[in-house]
Write an enzyme that holds these catalytic residues in place. Structure first.
Site, mmCIF file in Angstrom:
data_model
loop_
_atom_site.group_PDB
_atom_site.id
_atom_site.type_symbol
_atom_site.label_atom_id
_atom_site.label_comp_id
_atom_site.label_asym_id
_atom_site.label_seq_id
_atom_site.Cartn_x
_atom_site.Cartn_y
_atom_site.Cartn_z
ATOM 1 N N SER A 182 -4.128 -1.630 3.720
ATOM 2 C CA SER A 182 -3.443 -2.036 2.563
ATOM 3 C C SER A 182 -1.951 -1.919 2.718
ATOM 4 C CB SER A 182 -4.024 -1.389 1.169
ATOM 5 O OG SER A 182 -3.208 -2.025 -0.025
ATOM 6 N N GLU A 183 -1.690 -0.605 2.337
ATOM 7 C CA GLU A 183 -0.452 -0.208 2.266
ATOM 8 C C GLU A 183 0.629 -0.647 3.556
ATOM 9 O OE1 GLU A 183 0.485 2.005 -0.522
ATOM 10 O OE2 GLU A 183 -1.592 2.448 -1.177
ATOM 11 N N ALA A 184 0.029 -0.640 4.666
ATOM 12 C CA ALA A 184 0.737 -0.806 5.898
ATOM 13 C C ALA A 184 1.455 -2.093 5.873
ATOM 14 C CB ALA A 184 0.175 -0.552 7.157
#
Ligand code: FES
Ligand code: FES
Length: 972
Positions: free
Chosen positions: A883-885
């Site tokens: 998700s965050e990457a």
């Protein structure tokens, strides 16, 4: 009120209804009739979630007044397109092609697609995109590509060129599900318009439930409250109660949201946020009272009669103003800068200022100052909460929440109901991307029920929600970086000034991210840096995908390009020379957990070469072309003391019930949970259909933690493995076969097992040292190398991203459609962040369109993600987290591409067409674009680092958390 009886032909049947022709929209009427598949997001005609077909024409029903519609008009809604037992090919395609995430936009898109395919049976991809652009269908989750895939597939089925079977996922016969595009369990209800989101729950509540409207005066960003006069409002029709802070206190609440320190250097001494403001307004969206009435209209009319007398105070709407020496303290107990975290490496550890010497003596160096925007999340669904006392006496709060358990902690004692009597239940949710980690809205609804003892529904308008909910923290930064004559980085110095906004919670947590992710994943031998955070009078900072790292990459990935240019090295080659190789240390003086960087760059290289070549070929004076790169990444989990618990239960029919709080916001909490359960229970030969999820209700589900920090797959996956091993062992017979439920019961063997996982089992984890920034807080990382290709129209300055390629490593991919969804979605937010998104001007940034949400034509159809799948041995089944990457640094790839296209470097985001045009005009006149002057961020960098060195604070340990005020225990 004058009403009208009328007939409409709805989904093929004539239906009689009663409406207010002056006031009702078609959406209002349909939803009152129970046709709640028609969703209302913006309520302003700019999101398309309310699309229906009226007399053969696609319209947005939220702006269509019923009084303007002829009787017996034909209306087609999502409910008329297909049902769960008789799905339309468009609905099947949406489920099968990964076009369903939160699903809030889905009914509108499916109806819109139906209208398109009536007109054009064989559209091209570009025609599909044109159609959605024209009809303003917005999706904030998917990045749009899967939506176009779904339309194309559905059209093929409708033309008879393919069958439903052809486009459908089939369960593998070998039981190998992991990585495959298994359909998310919530998809069916979403494509049929049967998922009941918050506003749908409200409509279905008992009639006597009260409607709550906030009194959000919107008269100042900073002011003392002299008087709140509710007398007139109380006399308004239908009003049951006007609640102020006094009423909450009379009901036994403190009116104070629980708060705690995450950092040893935090100076906040008392919790900063009240449920209802009593003495002071700290920001534009603050709420001073709640009106509870029999109808929403009555509540709203009364809310307007509440008079708030104020004394204006100086307003500090950004970091630079709030940290000026003459700025007053916004919260009287602490200076405006309330936390800081240094990072030192190499010679910086001996003597910080030696880093400056290394930079000064290096062959090449560059410097720059940058600003990253206050980015709004812009989920299509706004904010809506219901609260009531349940049959067991719990104060139940139905809401959008990324952390149902952590929300209980934040509510604390604020509303006068003991924490062990608060129950949080997550509604089907139209995304959040981070804003629902904060429980301010939950406190409001809870307070209304605690005071009135009645069930209540609080549904904000989109504008109210925009002003109420937190945003990504804006950030100013200064930095320098240097390299030797071979292009190897020698040193960097940097300072970040984060704008926390009005309320401090979490600000001392996010400061660790800039000093971990600046110059990730490179090797920088000498580092002197600091991240500071300050209170301001703008909206408070909260979680957003890639939490705190985009601000770091805004500086470091721009400086990487600038230094490459100065050294005369191609930006790809420059990055290649500086990525970390096995064993080399990050800026926190620890090894990276994995080293996929070389392999990932090798995967990107052919795409980069092709893009650069094409940009050169296509470049014209009218449309300049450029390619930009940016490395990014993020951590997995919340740190050394993160934990998650799940339960698995064998049912009489051999199916499995999984209990967890993997909060599903559209980002895959449902399908992620299914995938890890399938894999963990593989010996039992379970299929997806045999797993029943019971999720995100604190009364019946164990605490699996927040859906944040790319932690859910990692943590829930591990906990599932533990629970599954226990269940499998209990079921296993001596001969290797498995007991049935009946056999288990007969033998007195338990059928339900709990798994709990804690990151502490990973050796060597440590929080960052508050004096040096040395540390290794998380067990895994995700990595993303981004490449944007842009076209800049020199007449207007408008930038179009024409292609975006990302090479990512998230470990083993658990479900390709779900991970792609995160990737494309994250990239689309990154493009919006770079070019248009903003919540700065509270008078303008009131809805998704005016806040710069990307429409489909703002996102390229050529969105490609390639996975380098490291086998992360610490992760469940080799996965790390997805998700965050994907939203960490894509924006800088766009900004770098703009520079490479036309020579305009945008230092202060967003790169609007006006800003780029201004730069182009300067260049055209032979001028030079002046970068911003170095910002004053509170103190001289080296003076402050010396000060920290001279006054070290004790390391608080890996479990550092200090509750404040009335919260007497660890609650987060
Ligand atoms: S366009 Fe109607 S709700 Fe957004
Ligand atoms: S799936 Fe489109 S807005 Fe969430």
């Amino acid at each position: 009120m004058k009403l009208r009886k009328m007939w409409l032909n709805i989904n093929g049947a004539n239906r009689m209804l009663i409406c207010n022709p002056e006031k009702d929209t078609l959406a209002d009427v349909l939803r009152r009739m129970g046709l709640t598949g028609t969703k209302v997001g913006c309520n302003k005609g700019v999101c398309g979630s309310c699309s229906v077909i009226l007399n053969g024409k696609l319209i947005r029903s939220c702006t269509k007044k019923i009084g303007k519609i002829d009787e017996y008009s034909q209306v087609l809604t999502i409910e008329g397109i297909g049902t769960p037992t008789n799905l339309h090919p468009i609905q099947v395609a949406w489920m099968q092609l990964g076009a369903v995430q939160c699903g809030f936009c889905v009914p509108g898109f499916i109806v819109s697609t139906y209208a398109l395919l009536l007109e054009n049976k064989k559209p091209t991809r570009e025609e599909v995109r044109d159609w959605f652009q024209k009809h303003r269908n917005v999706c904030r989750c998917t990045g749009y590509k899967q939506i176009v895939d779904a339309v194309m597939a559905a059209a093929e089925v409708m033309r008879g060129e393919k069958t439903i079977e052809d486009i459908s996922f089939k369960n593998p016969t070998d039981g190998e599900y992991y990585g495959k595009p298994v359909i998310r369990p919530t998809a069916l209800a979403k494509v049929c318009g049967l998922a009941d989101y918050g506003d749908d729950q409200e409509l279905k509540m008992p009639a006597e439930s009260l409607k709550v409207v906030m009194v959000q005066p919107k008269i100042a960003h900073h002011a003392n409250i002299i008087k709140i006069d509710t007398s007139e409002a109380e006399k308004m029709p239908g009003v049951v109660k006007v609640i102020t802070a006094k009423d909450i206190k009379a009901a036994g609440g403190t009116n104070i949201m629980a708060e705690g320190h995450f950092h040893e250097r935090t100076t906040i001494m008392v919790p900063s946020r009240t449920v209802l403001c009593e003495d002071k307004i700290y920001r534009y969206g603050d709420v001073v009272a709640l009106v509870c009435a029999d109808t929403k209209d009555h509540a709203r009319a009364a809310a307007e009669k509440v008079k708030v007398e104020i004394e204006k105070l100086p307003e500090y709407l950004g970091y630079l103003d709030a940290v000026m020496p003459d700025a007053m303290r916004i919260h009287k107990d602490t200076p405006n800068i309330f936390a800081l975290q240094p990072v030192l490496k190499g010679v910086g550890l001996d003597e910080p200022s030696k880093v400056a010497e290394v930079i000064d003596n290096s062959a090449f160096s560059v410097e720059g100052s940058f600003f990253a925007t206050r980015e709004p999340h812009l989920s299509i669904e706004g904010d809506t909460v219901q609260a009531y006392f349940d049959e067991d006496g719990f104060l139940a709060i139905q809401c959008k929440s990324q952390g149902v358990y952590s929300s209980i902690g934040r509510i604390g004692n604020s509303v006068g109901v003991p924490k062990d009597k608060i129950r949080i239940i997550m509604n089907p949710t139209g995304a959040s991307f981070g804003w629902s980690t904060n429980a301010g809205d939950l406190c409001l609804a809870a307070a209304a029920t605690a005071v009135t003892k009645m069930p209540v529904a609080l549904s904000m308008t989109y504008e109210e929600h925009q002003h109420f909910s937190g945003k990504r923290r804006p950030c100013h930064s200064n930095g320098r970086v240097a390299c030797d004559k071979n292009g190897k980085i020698t040193a960097t110095e940097f300072e970040f000034g984060m704008d926390q906004g009005a309320y401090t919670f979490g600000g001392d947590d996010i400061i660790s991210k800039q000093v971990r992710f600046a110059f990730f994943p490179y090797v920088v031998p000498n580092v002197a840096g600091i991240s500071r955070i300050a209170i301001t009078n703008h909206n408070f900072g909260t979680a957003y995908r890639s939490y705190g790292s985009p601000q770091a990459f805004t500086l470091s990935e721009a400086l990487m390009d600038m230094l490459a240019e100065k050294a005369g090295i191609d930006p790809f080659e420059f990055r290649w020379r500086n990525i970390a190789r096995t064993g080399e240390l990050n800026i926190n003086s620890h090894p990276f957990r994995l080293y996929p960087m070389e392999k990932m760059m090798e995967m990107m290289k052919p795409h980069y070469d092709k893009a650069v070549k094409e940009a050169k070929e296509k470049d014209t004076p009218e449309v300049r072309r450029g390619v930009g790169l940016a490395w990014g990444g993020f951590n997995v989990s919340e740190g050394p003391t993160d934990h998650a618990t799940v339960r698995l239960e064998l049912n009489p029919d051999g199916t499995i019930t999984k209990y967890d709080t993997w909060q599903e916001l559209g980002q895959g909490g449902d399908i992620g949970s299914v995938m890890v359960t399938l894999e963990a229970l593989k010996p039992l030969g379970i299929t997806p259909e045999q797993i029943k999820l019971v999720q995100s209700d604190t009364k019946i589900c164990p605490d699996s933690g927040m859906s944040a920090g790319s932690r859910s797959h990692y943590m829930n996956g591990h906990a599932t493995i533990i629970a599954a091993e226990k269940l499998i062992n209990a079921m296993k017979k001596k001969d290797g076969t498995f007991r049935t439920y009946d056999e288990m019961v007969k033998e007195g063997i338990a059928t339900k097992y709990e798994g709990k996982y804690m990151t502490i089992v990973t050796p060597g984890l440590s929080r960052l040292d508050p004096n040096t920034g040395i540390g290794d807080p998380t067990p895994a990382f995700t990595y993303a190398l981004n490449m944007a290709e842009v076209a800049v129209d020199t007449k207007t300055g408008k930038t179009t991203v024409t292609r975006f390629i990302c090479v990512a490593d998230v470990g083993k991919v658990g479900n390709i459609d779900a991970v792609n969804g995160q990737a494309y979605g994250g990239i689309s937010h990154s493009i919006g962040f770079a070019l248009s998104e903003n919540y700065d001007d509270v008078t303008k940034h009131t809805n998704i369109a005016s806040s710069g949400v990307p429409y489909i034509k703002d996102i390229p159809d050529e969105l490609h993600v390639f996975y380098h799948e490291s086998d992360d041995k610490t992760g469940p089944f080799g996965s790390s987290g997805a998700s965050e990457a994907f939203q960490a640094s894509g924006h800088v790839a766009v900004l770098n591409a703009i520079y490479n296209a036309c020579g305009v470097r945008v230092f202060e985001m967003p790169a609007t067409k006006e800003k780029v045009k201004e730069g182009l005009d300067i260049l055209a006149k032979g001028g030079k674009i002046n970068p911003p002057k170095k910002y004053f961020l509170g103190a001289d960098l080296y003076d402050e680092l010396e000060e920290i060195k001279a006054n070290p604070v004790p390391y608080g340990g890996i479990d550092f958390f200090k509750p404040l005020g009335a919260a007497g225990e660890r609650f987060f």
